[in-house]
Structure formats: structure tokens, C-alpha cells
Design a protein around this motif. Structure first.
Motif, PDB file in Angstrom:
ATOM      1  N   ARG A   1     -75.101  56.756  49.164  1.00 17.68           N
ATOM      2  CA  ARG A   1     -75.970  55.873  50.159  1.00 17.68           C
ATOM      3  C   ARG A   1     -77.218  54.988  49.482  1.00 17.68           C
ATOM      4  NH1 ARG A   1     -77.506  60.463  54.732  1.00 17.68           N
ATOM      5  NH2 ARG A   1     -75.307  61.200  55.351  1.00 17.68           N
TER       6      ARG A   1
ATOM      7  N   GLY B   1     -67.872  63.651  69.002  1.00 18.26           N
ATOM      8  CA  GLY B   1     -67.122  62.512  68.032  1.00 18.26           C
ATOM      9  C   GLY B   1     -65.736  62.632  68.216  1.00 18.26           C
TER      10      GLY B   1
ATOM     11  N   THR C   1     -74.705  64.748  60.892  1.00 14.02           N
ATOM     12  CA  THR C   1     -74.027  63.399  60.773  1.00 14.02           C
ATOM     13  C   THR C   1     -72.362  63.599  60.648  1.00 14.02           C
ATOM     14  OG1 THR C   1     -74.106  63.012  58.463  1.00 14.02           O
ATOM     15  CG2 THR C   1     -76.111  62.349  59.622  1.00 14.02           C
ATOM     16  N   THR C   2     -71.692  62.555  60.990  1.00 10.71           N
ATOM     17  CA  THR C   2     -70.318  62.646  60.676  1.00 10.71           C
ATOM     18  C   THR C   2     -69.755  61.297  60.448  1.00 10.71           C
ATOM     19  OG1 THR C   2     -68.154  63.115  61.721  1.00 10.71           O
ATOM     20  CG2 THR C   2     -69.897  62.220  63.191  1.00 10.71           C
ATOM     21  N   LYS C   3     -68.891  61.304  59.583  1.00  8.06           N
ATOM     22  CA  LYS C   3     -68.161  59.850  58.943  1.00  8.06           C
ATOM     23  C   LYS C   3     -67.265  59.177  59.977  1.00  8.06           C
ATOM     24  CE  LYS C   3     -68.324  61.171  54.271  1.00  8.06           C
ATOM     25  NZ  LYS C   3     -68.878  62.487  54.164  1.00  8.06           N
ATOM     26  N   HIS C   4     -67.212  59.806  61.392  1.00  6.43           N
ATOM     27  CA  HIS C   4     -66.175  59.181  62.281  1.00  6.43           C
ATOM     28  C   HIS C   4     -67.094  58.227  63.101  1.00  6.43           C
ATOM     29  CE1 HIS C   4     -63.091  61.938  60.934  1.00  6.43           C
ATOM     30  NE2 HIS C   4     -63.654  62.873  61.004  1.00  6.43           N
ATOM     31  N   LYS C   5     -66.571  57.206  63.361  1.00  2.00           N
ATOM     32  CA  LYS C   5     -67.254  56.116  63.950  1.00  2.00           C
ATOM     33  C   LYS C   5     -67.316  56.703  65.518  1.00  2.00           C
ATOM     34  CE  LYS C   5     -66.123  52.406  60.938  1.00  2.00           C
ATOM     35  NZ  LYS C   5     -65.423  51.060  61.048  1.00  2.00           N
ATOM     36  N   GLY C   6     -68.238  56.061  66.322  1.00  2.00           N
ATOM     37  CA  GLY C   6     -68.019  56.551  67.641  1.00  2.00           C
ATOM     38  C   GLY C   6     -68.617  57.876  68.200  1.00  2.00           C
ATOM     39  N   SER C   7     -69.244  58.659  67.127  1.00  2.00           N
ATOM     40  CA  SER C   7     -69.826  59.629  67.510  1.00  2.00           C
ATOM     41  C   SER C   7     -71.160  59.749  68.085  1.00  2.00           C
ATOM     42  CB  SER C   7     -70.032  60.714  66.299  1.00  2.00           C
ATOM     43  OG  SER C   7     -70.839  59.809  65.344  1.00  2.00           O
ATOM     44  N   HIS C   8     -71.784  60.836  68.673  1.00  2.00           N
ATOM     45  CA  HIS C   8     -72.886  60.763  69.658  1.00  2.00           C
ATOM     46  C   HIS C   8     -73.663  61.866  69.068  1.00  2.00           C
ATOM     47  CE1 HIS C   8     -75.649  61.516  72.863  1.00  2.00           C
ATOM     48  NE2 HIS C   8     -76.191  60.258  72.607  1.00  2.00           N
TER      49      HIS C   8
ATOM     50  N   ASP D   1     -56.617  60.095  70.046  1.00  2.00           N
ATOM     51  CA  ASP D   1     -57.558  60.373  68.932  1.00  2.00           C
ATOM     52  C   ASP D   1     -57.965  62.044  69.445  1.00  2.00           C
ATOM     53  OD1 ASP D   1     -57.813  57.852  68.446  1.00  2.00           O
ATOM     54  OD2 ASP D   1     -59.480  57.268  69.759  1.00  2.00           O
TER      55      ASP D   1
ATOM     56  N   SER E   1     -68.055  67.280  59.533  1.00  2.00           N
ATOM     57  CA  SER E   1     -69.544  66.699  59.804  1.00  2.00           C
ATOM     58  C   SER E   1     -70.304  67.142  58.629  1.00  2.00           C
ATOM     59  CB  SER E   1     -70.037  67.464  60.810  1.00  2.00           C
ATOM     60  OG  SER E   1     -70.585  68.743  60.808  1.00  2.00           O
TER      61      SER E   1
END
Length: 836
Positions: free
Chosen positions: A51, A244, A225-232, A252, A156
Motif C-alpha cells: 500500500r 462480501g 478488510t477483504t480484497k474482494h470488491k463490493g464488500s461491506h 458468485d 479477509s
């Protein structure tokens, strides 16, 4: 003078439990260097450094320490200002398809029978190379699947910030006790002392972390956190909830994680970004549960009520509390770890594990590596519906090397070689369950791609969604079912579990049925497997390029088909079924292509004498009959043994991690303990990362398991069987699967196993390849085929004491000090003692 006695022993379940608890307290009171990984600095967390654009060199996966319960995995970094826990779920995949119809879910490609005939004709006509019309190009054109395989995916990341300045820290220590599965971090700042404890519980299916402080306060910020998009991510009521999706080509994967925090009377505040902030605490416990919606149901592979499971699991763990969870966990892990213990004779160096690895090898490192490999096995394969993959359980990348998938041309099989010998038989369950799903899916691939009406087929690459189709490249492995079944039957050989044999018999039979129909006559009339290759090697590369890999009748295939047919014959005999099918296998065995000794004295890799003495290829698949098979031995097949020796000398000692592990096993089976040890020493000191993960590169876990299997093979071998109880030598007593062809002396034809093989006792060979570098030592709890456990002690390079136990009852013969015993019969619960 050798002395042997038979001893009866009975222990009730209650007394065994009490004994186990007492043993636990006795053996874990003081840290044992044979089990401890320890460091004086945190892991190199390149995942966080990325990062900041500063990641390079060794990183998190190579230096953080792993935990797992078979399904749920974690690694901890021990970072001072930020602790980073990587979380994995073994069933979490992405970029594939699920929920299709049964045929489509297999990934198979429907092939016109005429096109398959065209492919086979190219083989018969010797169309080598990669040009149009070659075996390679036609296999790719007509047989290869275009369906996505996908890849194993991370779950995660849990980040715990302390606000501590690394420059102010004294007496830092990070450790993992592989005997108990407990991770620990301790350090001091000023007058304050700080401690973290971590574990991943199998009994309660949670990751647990506890932070404590003495003469100081804890001020923590916890976020996930998670690397998968669209998570909450949302935080409320001392909880962080992550919802996620992992993106699939179709349907999915949905998942949830709950982090429950218990900070006692400390101040706890939730933040809008989903983090929890804790102030002025002295004791903080974190419980983490996570699941995805995967279920091993073909073809949907969906249906778990992951949200309800998450809620139920984390609530139950928090109610039980840290101390009780830890007690359950320690008893669970240490009970399994204590079953088998290697104790070489060495003086502890006091070095941290990373320095031990960089010190060019030692008995201390070799001992630790074996015991740690058992811990890794227990951690990444137990109770889950799918087996350990190329990285076991631990993966941080959305695009991992080689998909972090299941390679059936050695890797997934090697992951399970040490399970039974090292007394972790419960870890085999995921492999058996996964293979049953492949057998169901593979019936479609057998029929649609190869036109085979009975049985099942599987290609090179597998996933958790039943993919059994051909790899996208024609030069890849077409068939892997025979090798998977070798593992299946060998597990029965060790456990003697008839219920398990009943369970896997349809899978064994289906694999054999496929080859009965798939085998085809070659020019000399013998039956061969084709299309095929010899993983992952090439031949005649100067003439046809390094991608010239497709072939016919490769030795590894032919050896495994004989192995499979023999196992099916024995299984059907034991179970008393399928007499007609058994007879068909017996009729086919003499027609299989023979094994051949080539112009250099080597065991040929292919039916043609194409071997190159300068070939150093890491795969040595044509020695499968030596290991993990049982049909080449210095004690029974002298000519084939000598040919295998030539092949091993051609290939050399140094290689990738997994190949080095296999070579350790090969040399042990060749009864050359010093050569096996030389390679094992290379594996532990030159093919190990600071956290002892196998260095392929990059990380592949099969080297850890192959190396541990090699240690087992050096100390105990049990693959030979006595079919003549009156014979006084192994060469006279043991069943032999190949014999010299009198018409062609360098050819060795396969033999039909006698019916009495099903009842033939295994020969327990004690210290068959003891290295001179290990003159004194002991090991307890090795398992032998036939349902036996063995303890060994040696001194001055010679066996001094042995104990053989059985929980099932059975018959064996003992080969110790070059003497073969008569048949020895033990009733359930009895033991046999040998001393020099």
C-alpha cells in the motif's frame, strides 16, 4: 541376541482421556525446541507495505506463522504497530462456474468420436512436435476444455493497530508451538509488558486472539478488510461484520465474517469505517468466525447457511470464553501431535528459526521440520470437504501462482503421502471426499471427451467445483484417476477400515473401468494409455522442441494402471463382490505394456528408448513403482532396482522443493539413507523459507509433506507383502509385480496378483535407510500398513528397541537387523516388543 515378547494392554476411553490430559501437562510445561518456531523480529509484512509501494524480497507468506483447523486458516505477523492476520477458508474460490447442469459442470468438452480417432491416429503415426497435425496440436484442438478453472482465493485480513513504536520495543519474541498450535508474541516497552496469544480452533471453528498488558494499557484499533470488491463492513455492539462476494464467471460466492470483541470494562467505540477502537484495556479477546456459501453438492456447490453458521459459531465461542477455548484447542492439537514424535539426538543451539534455516542445516532443523510438517498437515486438512491445495490453506493473492489449485500429476497426491505413516489419518478425509466428487463429475468427461461409457476420468487441474476436463494445453496430463486411487487404497492399507473400503470401492472400480475401455493396443500388441505424457517432461527436444511432450504408453501410466488393477482385485476380493469384473482385470494385466531397461541401463521413461542421461528434469514419474508405489525394491526386483539407481543418478540431487521431497523418498526406498539424508538436509536448509514453508519457488506446501514422508520412509517401510509364510528371506517371501520377459530380457512384464495377496501380511522393515548422520534417536507412533503402530529406538546407528502395536488386530512379518521373522499375530490391543 534379539529378544521379542508379546504384551497385552487394555485402556478404557476414560482412562485414555485422563492419561492424555496428564501427558499434555507433562509435555507442554516446558517449551520443546523440537516443536518451537521462534523469532526475535516480526514477519515482513509486504502485504501492508504494498500500500506504501515499498514491498520487495521475502514477505508475509514466507515469514508470518500459520494456524488452521482444516477449513479455516490464519497467519499472524507479530507486527508491533500493526498485527496482521490473514484469514482463509479452504472452500473459497473465484473465477470459475458452478450451478450448471451435470455435464457442463464437469468442464468437459464434447468430442466427436471421429475427432478423437484423428487424435489417436496422430499418435500411432508418430506426429511429434507442435506443428499443425501433431499430437500436441490435435490434442489441444479437439480435447482441451475452454471452461474456466478459476483459482483459490483469500478470505479477509484482520488488522489490529496498537500505536506502539517499534523503536521503543525490548525483548521481542514471536513464536509458534507446533505441539499445541499456540502462537505467541511478547515484548516490553518501558515498564510495560505486552503479550498476544493466537490459535485456530478445530473443536469450535474459530480464530481466537488475546491481547494482555501488565503495567500498561492497551489502546487498540481493530478493523477487517477483504480484497474482494463490493464488500461491506459495519461495526456495532462490539462486533465487526463483513459481508462480501468472490466474483465467479457464474454464480458468485457469498461469504460473511464476524469479529466479536470482549474488552472487559475498557472503553469500546465503533467507527463509521467499520473499525472498533478500544481504550485503556488490560485484556482484550477477539473471536473470529467466517464462512462462505459453498457446499460439496454436485453440480450446484452451494447451499450453506453461512450467515446463520457465522452467528452461531462466534456467539458460542464468546460464551465459552478464551480460557476454555484454549484448553479444548490445546488438548485437540497436542493429542494428535503427541501420537508421533521424532527425537534426534542434538544439543539445542538457541538460534531463532530463521537463523537455523540460514545456517546450512542441522539435526535440530531436521527434527523441527518433520514435526512442523505434521502440524501443517493437521492444520490444513481435517474435516473439510476439499483437500489441501498447492499452498495448503494459506493464500493472500487474488491471482496466486498456478491458481493455487489441485495438480493431479503429483502435487495433491504428495500432500497426502505422509498422512498415514506420520499417524494423522484423520487428515485424509478431505482427499477422499473430494475424489468421490471427481469420480461423479469424471463420468461425464470419460463419456463426452473420450467416448468411454463406463468409469470416470480426470485431467491435470482440479478445483472445488468438480472440474475434471482436459487442461487448455494438449501437452498436459490427460489422466490422473489412477494416481488419485493409489492414495485412496493406500489409506485402507494403513487403517484396515473395511467401512472405508466399502465407501471408496465404487471410486476405485470406476477408475479401473475407465482404463479397461481406454487402453488400446500398440504396434507390438501390448495395451497402452494414450493420449498421455510423462509429467512434465519432454523427449527428442532437439528434433521436435521442448514442448514435445505428448506420447503413448508412458511408464508412469502403465505402472499406475497395474497398481490400480491390483488394488481393485484385492478390494473386490476382500468385499466379496464383482467376481466377473475382477476376472476381466486379471485377463488384461499380462497384456499391459512392459517396463523396459534402456541403452544406458536406466528405467525407460517412455516405451521408446528416448531417455537423455543429461536430463535433470524435476519430475521422475517413471519411478512411481518405486515410490509411492510398491513394485520396485532392492529386496525383490534387482534389475529394476539397478535401473532405478541409474535414473536417479542421471537426474541429480538438487531441484525444486517438492521434487527434493520426492527424491528423499526415492533414495529411502533405494535403502540409501545417507543420500536420502543429504537431500533432506538440502530441503530443510536450502528449500525452506524463514517460516519453514517449502521454497518451490514460490511457496508450495507439497515439499513440506514430501520431506516428512521421506523421514518416515527412512525409518520404517511397510509396502512389501509376504505371500509365502515359510520363506526365510524377503526375496523369496514377497509378492513381485513384474518378471523378466524370457524373450526380451530387458523387458519386465506385469504379473497377475494371486488371490492370496488379499490376506498376505505386510513386512514391517525397521530402519531400512537410517542415515549415518542420525546415529542415535527415537521415534514413536509411526504407522505401518496392516493397521500397526511402531515405536523405534536406535543407538550407534543400530536398532536397539522396537514396539509394534495394533488397535485392529492382524498379522505381520518383521524385518529387523536383516532378519525376517515368521508371521506374528496380534489380537486387538496387543503389542510386540523387539530388543537387541
Amino acid at each position: 541376541m534379539n529378544r521379542a515378547t508379546k504384551v497385552g494392554f487394555k485402556m478404557t476411553r476414560r482412562s485414555a482421556t485422563l492419561f492424555g490430559i496428564l501427558l499434555l501437562f507433562a509435555t507442554t510445561a516446558v517449551a520443546d525446541e523440537r516443536y518451537m518456531l521462534q523469532y526475535d523480529a516480526p514477519a515482513k509484512d509486504n502485504l501492508l507495505m504494498k500500500r506504501k509501494g515499498k514491498a520487495n524480497g521475502l514477505g508475509y507468506i514466507q515469514t508470518a506463522l500459520p494456524m488452521g483447523n482444516g477449513r479455516l486458516g490464519a497467519m499472524f505477523s507479530g507486527g508491533i504497530d500493526t498485527e496482521h492476520l490473514l484469514i482463509n477458508d479452504i472452500t473459497m474460490w473465484m473465477n470459475a462456474k458452478r450451478g450448471m447442469d451435470e455435464v457442463s459442470q464437469s468442464g468437459t468438452r464434447k468430442v466427436d468420436p471421429d475427432d478423437f480417432s484423428t487424435v489417436r491416429k496422430a499418435y500411432r503415426d508418430g506426429k511429434y512436435g507442435t506443428k499443425p497435425g501433431s499430437m500436441e496440436s490435435l490434442s489441444t484442438k479437439y480435447l482441451s476444455s475452454t471452461e474456466p478453472l478459476g483459482n483459490y482465493a483469500p478470505f479477509s485480513d484482520l488488522l489490529i493497530s496498537t500505536g506502539h513504536d517499534p523503536a521503543a520495543v525490548r525483548d521481542y519474541r514471536r513464536s509458534l508451538d507446533s505441539r499445541t498450535g499456540l502462537g505467541t508474541v511478547t515484548y516490553s516497552i518501558g515498564d510495560g509488558g505486552f503479550k498476544r496469544e493466537f490459535f485456530c480452533s478445530y473443536p469450535h471453528d474459530v480464530v481466537v486472539a488475546r491481547y494482555t498488558a501488565a503495567n500498561a494499557a492497551l489502546n487498540l484499533t481493530i478493523q477487517t478488510t477483504t480484497k474482494h470488491k463490493g464488500s461491506h463492513v459495519a461495526a456495532a455492539d462490539n462486533r465487526i461484520v463483513l459481508n462480501g462476494k468472490a466474483m465467479m464467471v457464474q454464480d458468485d460466492i457469498e461469504f460473511m465474517q464476524i469479529v466479536q470483541v470482549d474488552a472487559g470494562d475498557a472503553d469500546v467505540a465503533t467507527q463509521e469505517d467499520g473499525a472498533i477502537k478500544i481504550s485503556n484495556a488490560s485484556d482484550v479477546t477477539i473471536y473470529l468466525a467466517g464462512y462462505c456459501d459453498y457446499l460439496p453438492v454436485y453440480p450446484s456447490f452451494k447451499g450453506r447457511d453461512y450467515k446463520a453458521d457465522c452467528e452461531k459459531t462466534v456467539s458460542a465461542a464468546a460464551k465459552i470464553g478464551f480460557d476454555s477455548l484454549k484448553e479444548y484447542h490445546v488438548v485437540d492439537v497436542s493429542t494428535a501431535m503427541n501420537r508421533c514424535q521424532l527425537e534426534l539426538d542434538f544439543q539445542p543451539s538457541g538460534l531463532t528459526t530463521d537463523k537455523l534455516v540460514s545456517s546450512d542445516g542441522s539435526l535440530e532443523l531436521e527434527n523441527l521440520y518433520f514435526n512442523y510438517s505434521r502440524y501443517l498437515q493437521l492444520s490444513c486438512s481435517r474435516g473439510a470437504p476439499v483437500p489441501s491445495n498447492l499452498q495448503g490453506l494459506w493464500n493472500a493473492d487474488l491471482k496466486p501462482a498456478w491458481n493455487c489449485d489441485y495438480h493431479t500429476d503429483i502435487n495433491v497426491q504428495m500432500n497426502y503421502w505422509m498422512v498415514d505413516p506420520a499417524n494423522l489419518s484423520e487428515s485424509f478425509y478431505p482427499f477422499a471426499q473430494w475424489t468421490k466428487k471427481l469420480a461423479k463429475s469424471g463420468t461425464h468427461t470419460a463419456r463426452e471427451t473420450f467416448g468411454v461409457k463406463k468409469g470416470w476420468s480426470v485431467g491435470l487441474n482440479g478445483n472445488v467445483f468438480g472440474f475434471t476436463a482436459q487442461n487448455v494445453h494438449g501437452r498436459r496430463n490427460q489422466q490422473g484417476g489412477h494416481w488419485l486411487c493409489q492414495n485412496l487404497f493406500d489409506h485402507y492399507a494403513f487403517t484396515q477400515d473395511r467401512t472405508y473400503l466399502e465407501e471408496i470401492y465404487p471410486t476405485l472400480k470406476g477408475a479401473a473401468e475407465f482404463f479397461v475401455e481406454y487402453l488400446a493396443p500398440w504396434k507390438d500388441g501390448s495395451l497402452v494409455v494414450y493420449p498421455t505424457w510423462s509429467p512434465e517432461n519432454t523427449y527428442l527436444s532437439k528434433q521436435h522442441s521442448k514442448l514435445n511432450k505428448q506420447t503413448y504408453g508412458a511408464s508412469w501410466d502403465q505402472q499406475l494402471v497395474l497398481n490400480l488393477f491390483t488394488d481393485c482385485i484385492e478390494a473386490s476380493t476382500v468385499l466379496g463382490r464383482d467376481e466377473a469384473f475382477r476376472k476381466s482385470l486379471q485377463d488384461m494385466i499380462p497384456k499391459l505394456c512392459p517396463q523396459k531397461i534402456g541403452q544406458h541401463g536406466q528405467l525407460q521413461e517412455w516405451p521408446e528408448d528416448w531417455d537423455n542421461p543429461k536430463d535433470k528434469h524435476r519430475h521422475i514419474s517413471h519411478l512411481i513403482a518405486l515410490h509411492p508405489g510398491r513394485d520396485i525394491s532392492p529386496l525383490t526386483t534387482k534389475e529394476l532396482y539397478e535401473a532405478a539407481l541409474v535414473t536417479m543418478k542421471h537426474r541429480g540431487d538438487e531441484s525444486t522443493g517438492w521434487s527434493t521431497g520426492w527424491k528423499t523418498c526415492f533414495w529411502a526406498r533405494l535403502h540409501n539413507g545417507d543420500r536420502a539424508h543429504k537431500i533432506y538436509q538440502f530441503l530443510t536448509s536450502k528449500r525452506a523459507y524463514p517460516n519453514l514453508f517449502d521454497f518451490h519457488p514460490p511457496f508450495q506446501i507439497d515439499g513440506n509433506f514430501g520431506g516428512a514422508a521421506g523421514v518416515c520412509e527412512m525409518l520404517l517401510q511397510s509396502h512389501l507383502r509376504s505371500t509365502d509364510r515359510h520363506a526365510e528371506t524377503v526375496s523369496e517371501a514377497a509378492y513381485v509385480a513384474y518378471q523378466r520377459d524370457p524373450q526380451t530380457p530387458k523387458n519386465f512384464v506385469p504379473l497377475v496378483p494371486p488371490e492370496k495377496l488379499a490376506d498376505a501380511p505386510y513386512i514391517l522393515h525397521l530402519l531400512p535407510a537410517l542415515p549415518s548422520a542420525w546415529p542415535d534417536g527415537k521415534i514413536k507412533g509411526l504407522k505401518a500398513r496392516g493397521g500397526f503402530e511402531v515405536d523405534l529406538r536406535w543407538a550407534g546407528g543400530r536398532l536397539s528397541q522396537a514396539t509394534v502395536r495394533t488397535t485392529t488386530g492382524g498379522v505381520f512379518r518383521l524385518l529387523a537387523d536383516n532378519e525376517l521373522s515368521p508371521n506374528i499375530t496380534l489380537a486387538k490391543g496387543q503389542s510386540y516388543q523387539w530388543s537387541h
